[in-house]
Design a protein around this motif. Structure first.
Motif, PDB file in Angstrom:
ATOM      1  N   ILE A 262       0.839  -1.198   0.000  1.00  0.00           N
ATOM      2  CA  ILE A 262       0.000   0.000   0.000  1.00  0.00           C
ATOM      3  C   ILE A 262       0.882   1.259   0.000  1.00  0.00           C
ATOM      4  CG2 ILE A 262      -1.778   1.274   1.282  1.00  0.00           C
ATOM      5  CD1 ILE A 262      -2.776  -1.366   0.005  1.00  0.00           C
ATOM      6  N   GLY A 263       1.987   1.215   0.726  1.00  0.00           N
ATOM      7  CA  GLY A 263       2.909   2.349   0.775  1.00  0.00           C
ATOM      8  C   GLY A 263       3.524   2.680  -0.568  1.00  0.00           C
ATOM      9  N   PHE A 264       3.644   1.697  -1.448  1.00  0.00           N
ATOM     10  CA  PHE A 264       4.189   1.905  -2.781  1.00  0.00           C
ATOM     11  C   PHE A 264       3.437   3.003  -3.533  1.00  0.00           C
ATOM     12  CE2 PHE A 264       3.812   0.846  -7.332  1.00  0.00           C
ATOM     13  CZ  PHE A 264       5.141   0.947  -7.710  1.00  0.00           C
ATOM     14  N   PHE A 265       2.158   3.170  -3.222  1.00  0.00           N
ATOM     15  CA  PHE A 265       1.321   4.114  -3.951  1.00  0.00           C
ATOM     16  C   PHE A 265       1.364   5.537  -3.389  1.00  0.00           C
ATOM     17  CE2 PHE A 265      -0.300  -0.088  -4.878  1.00  0.00           C
ATOM     18  CZ  PHE A 265      -0.363  -0.037  -6.263  1.00  0.00           C
ATOM     19  N   ARG A 266       2.123   5.745  -2.319  1.00  0.00           N
ATOM     20  CA  ARG A 266       2.332   7.079  -1.733  1.00  0.00           C
ATOM     21  C   ARG A 266       1.006   7.829  -1.501  1.00  0.00           C
ATOM     22  NH1 ARG A 266       7.820   9.081  -4.753  1.00  0.00           N
ATOM     23  NH2 ARG A 266       8.991   7.229  -4.200  1.00  0.00           N
ATOM     24  N   LEU A 267       0.212   7.243  -0.661  1.00  0.00           N
ATOM     25  CA  LEU A 267      -1.104   7.780  -0.352  1.00  0.00           C
ATOM     26  C   LEU A 267      -1.033   8.736   0.830  1.00  0.00           C
ATOM     27  CD1 LEU A 267      -2.848   4.291  -0.481  1.00  0.00           C
ATOM     28  CD2 LEU A 267      -2.818   5.982  -2.311  1.00  0.00           C
ATOM     29  N   SER A 268      -2.105   9.459   1.041  1.00  0.00           N
ATOM     30  CA  SER A 268      -2.181  10.286   2.243  1.00  0.00           C
ATOM     31  C   SER A 268      -2.241   9.356   3.455  1.00  0.00           C
ATOM     32  CB  SER A 268      -3.425  11.178   2.198  1.00  0.00           C
ATOM     33  OG  SER A 268      -4.590  10.399   2.379  1.00  0.00           O
ATOM     34  N   PRO A 269      -1.842   9.819   4.624  1.00  0.00           N
ATOM     35  CA  PRO A 269      -1.833   8.943   5.807  1.00  0.00           C
ATOM     36  C   PRO A 269      -3.185   8.289   6.107  1.00  0.00           C
ATOM     37  CG  PRO A 269      -0.622  10.953   6.277  1.00  0.00           C
ATOM     38  CD  PRO A 269      -1.264  11.140   4.934  1.00  0.00           C
ATOM     39  N   LYS A 270      -4.278   9.009   5.942  1.00  0.00           N
ATOM     40  CA  LYS A 270      -5.609   8.448   6.230  1.00  0.00           C
ATOM     41  C   LYS A 270      -5.968   7.353   5.234  1.00  0.00           C
ATOM     42  CE  LYS A 270      -9.636   8.349   8.253  1.00  0.00           C
ATOM     43  NZ  LYS A 270      -9.803   7.672   9.515  1.00  0.00           N
ATOM     44  N   VAL A 271      -5.731   7.589   3.949  1.00  0.00           N
ATOM     45  CA  VAL A 271      -6.025   6.588   2.915  1.00  0.00           C
ATOM     46  C   VAL A 271      -5.143   5.360   3.136  1.00  0.00           C
ATOM     47  CG1 VAL A 271      -5.993   6.090   0.435  1.00  0.00           C
ATOM     48  CG2 VAL A 271      -6.805   8.304   1.249  1.00  0.00           C
ATOM     49  N   TYR A 272      -3.877   5.595   3.447  1.00  0.00           N
ATOM     50  CA  TYR A 272      -2.943   4.501   3.717  1.00  0.00           C
ATOM     51  C   TYR A 272      -3.466   3.627   4.856  1.00  0.00           C
ATOM     52  CZ  TYR A 272       1.176   2.082   5.497  1.00  0.00           C
ATOM     53  OH  TYR A 272       2.034   1.122   5.953  1.00  0.00           O
ATOM     54  N   GLN A 273      -3.858   4.247   5.958  1.00  0.00           N
ATOM     55  CA  GLN A 273      -4.325   3.513   7.131  1.00  0.00           C
ATOM     56  C   GLN A 273      -5.564   2.683   6.792  1.00  0.00           C
ATOM     57  OE1 GLN A 273      -5.648   6.080  10.255  1.00  0.00           O
ATOM     58  NE2 GLN A 273      -5.985   4.408  11.693  1.00  0.00           N
ATOM     59  N   LEU A 274      -6.523   3.283   6.111  1.00  0.00           N
ATOM     60  CA  LEU A 274      -7.741   2.559   5.739  1.00  0.00           C
ATOM     61  C   LEU A 274      -7.442   1.417   4.777  1.00  0.00           C
ATOM     62  CD1 LEU A 274     -10.187   5.572   5.229  1.00  0.00           C
ATOM     63  CD2 LEU A 274     -10.267   3.870   7.073  1.00  0.00           C
ATOM     64  N   ALA A 275      -6.576   1.665   3.806  1.00  0.00           N
ATOM     65  CA  ALA A 275      -6.261   0.643   2.804  1.00  0.00           C
ATOM     66  C   ALA A 275      -5.530  -0.541   3.430  1.00  0.00           C
ATOM     67  CB  ALA A 275      -5.426   1.252   1.673  1.00  0.00           C
ATOM     68  N   VAL A 276      -4.641  -0.310   4.373  1.00  0.00           N
ATOM     69  CA  VAL A 276      -3.930  -1.413   5.032  1.00  0.00           C
ATOM     70  C   VAL A 276      -4.921  -2.306   5.776  1.00  0.00           C
ATOM     71  CG1 VAL A 276      -2.298  -1.998   6.880  1.00  0.00           C
ATOM     72  CG2 VAL A 276      -1.673  -0.298   5.160  1.00  0.00           C
ATOM     73  N   VAL A 277      -5.822  -1.701   6.521  1.00  0.00           N
ATOM     74  CA  VAL A 277      -6.818  -2.487   7.268  1.00  0.00           C
ATOM     75  C   VAL A 277      -7.701  -3.268   6.305  1.00  0.00           C
ATOM     76  CG1 VAL A 277      -8.862  -2.320   8.749  1.00  0.00           C
ATOM     77  CG2 VAL A 277      -6.833  -0.964   9.275  1.00  0.00           C
ATOM     78  N   TYR A 278      -8.207  -2.611   5.292  1.00  0.00           N
ATOM     79  CA  TYR A 278      -9.110  -3.233   4.331  1.00  0.00           C
ATOM     80  C   TYR A 278      -8.419  -4.388   3.597  1.00  0.00           C
ATOM     81  CZ  TYR A 278     -12.867  -3.321   0.841  1.00  0.00           C
ATOM     82  OH  TYR A 278     -13.912  -3.696   0.031  1.00  0.00           O
ATOM     83  N   GLN A 279      -7.186  -4.156   3.152  1.00  0.00           N
ATOM     84  CA  GLN A 279      -6.483  -5.205   2.398  1.00  0.00           C
ATOM     85  C   GLN A 279      -6.145  -6.395   3.288  1.00  0.00           C
ATOM     86  OE1 GLN A 279      -6.056  -5.135  -1.025  1.00  0.00           O
ATOM     87  NE2 GLN A 279      -5.647  -7.275  -0.587  1.00  0.00           N
ATOM     88  N   ARG A 280      -5.775  -6.159   4.512  1.00  0.00           N
ATOM     89  CA  ARG A 280      -5.455  -7.272   5.412  1.00  0.00           C
ATOM     90  C   ARG A 280      -6.676  -8.142   5.664  1.00  0.00           C
ATOM     91  NH1 ARG A 280      -1.061  -4.883   9.778  1.00  0.00           N
ATOM     92  NH2 ARG A 280       0.749  -5.555   8.551  1.00  0.00           N
ATOM     93  N   ILE A 281      -7.829  -7.540   5.743  1.00  0.00           N
ATOM     94  CA  ILE A 281      -9.058  -8.332   5.884  1.00  0.00           C
ATOM     95  C   ILE A 281      -9.210  -9.254   4.685  1.00  0.00           C
ATOM     96  CG2 ILE A 281     -11.587  -8.208   5.902  1.00  0.00           C
ATOM     97  CD1 ILE A 281     -11.205  -5.563   7.519  1.00  0.00           C
ATOM     98  N   PHE A 282      -8.917  -8.734   3.517  1.00  0.00           N
ATOM     99  CA  PHE A 282      -9.029  -9.564   2.328  1.00  0.00           C
ATOM    100  C   PHE A 282      -7.995 -10.676   2.297  1.00  0.00           C
ATOM    101  CE2 PHE A 282     -12.174  -6.814   0.625  1.00  0.00           C
ATOM    102  CZ  PHE A 282     -12.891  -7.648  -0.209  1.00  0.00           C
TER     103      PHE A 282
END
Length: 191
Positions: A125-145
């Motif tokens: 997720i960090g590869f995409f250089r997202l804002s901190p909030k988007v990064y945090q949400l995406a990490v949680v969401y992807q780990r669930i998957f």
């Protein structure tokens, strides 16, 4: 010269046109694949009420998961081809053997994907250089998957065997319910 054994047509398809047979076998599998595609869109619709950060994280994860689904098709298509051959040859012993091997391989691949996915999700997720909030949400969401993908891998031998035997309606029911549960869980956590 060896004579090929005569096989009997499936009783539920006997006397039906080829188009009718194709439709009866294909529609449940096609509908289940459509549901897989629609889940990301439905997630985006509901996540949209939470704002652009949530939409960005779900959109990114939907693309990552699409790549993973594509890679899972390697196991699915290979298993389907082998199962269908043994079913067509009426070779129950080898069918059982390859089914057990497929379960073992699915467990290994699913566990490997889960472990590696869980560990490397922040980097991915960090590869995409997202804002901190988007990064945090995406990490949680992807780990669930990645948790979900472990169980999805375990299902590949089952639904592949069902498809090879022409039991596609059973596939639709079996695949849809766990997929709905995974999305509901991930939406509850992200929301």
């Amino acid at each position: 010269m060896q004579e090929k054994p005569q096989t009997q047509p499936l009783s539920e398809l006997e006397g039906k046109s080829y188009l009718r047979q194709l439709w009866e076998i294909a529609w449940p599998g096609s509908l289940s694949m459509l549901l897989f595609s629609l889940f990301d869109l439905i997630d985006l619709k509901w996540i949209g009420f939470l704002g652009t950060d949530a939409v960005a994280s779900v959109s990114l994860c939907g693309n990552i998961n699409g790549v993973i689904y594509g890679l899972m098709n390697i196991l699915y298509i290979g298993s389907l081809a082998i199962f269908t051959r043994y079913i067509g040859a009426q070779d129950e012993a080898n069918l059982r053997h390859i089914f057990h091997q497929s379960i073992f391989l699915s467990a290994i691949l699913g566990a490997g994907l889960f472990i590696l996915g869980w560990m490397f999700t922040p980097s991915l997720i960090g590869f995409f250089r997202l804002s901190p909030k988007v990064y945090q949400l995406a990490v949680v969401y992807q780990r669930i998957f990645f948790i979900f993908f472990f169980f999805l891998f375990l299902g590949i031998p089952l639904w592949t065997a069902w498809i090879a035997k022409g039991k596609t309606l059973l596939l639709l029911a079996a695949v849809s319910y766990p997929h709905l549960q995974a999305h509901e869980t991930s939406l509850q956590i992200v929301c």
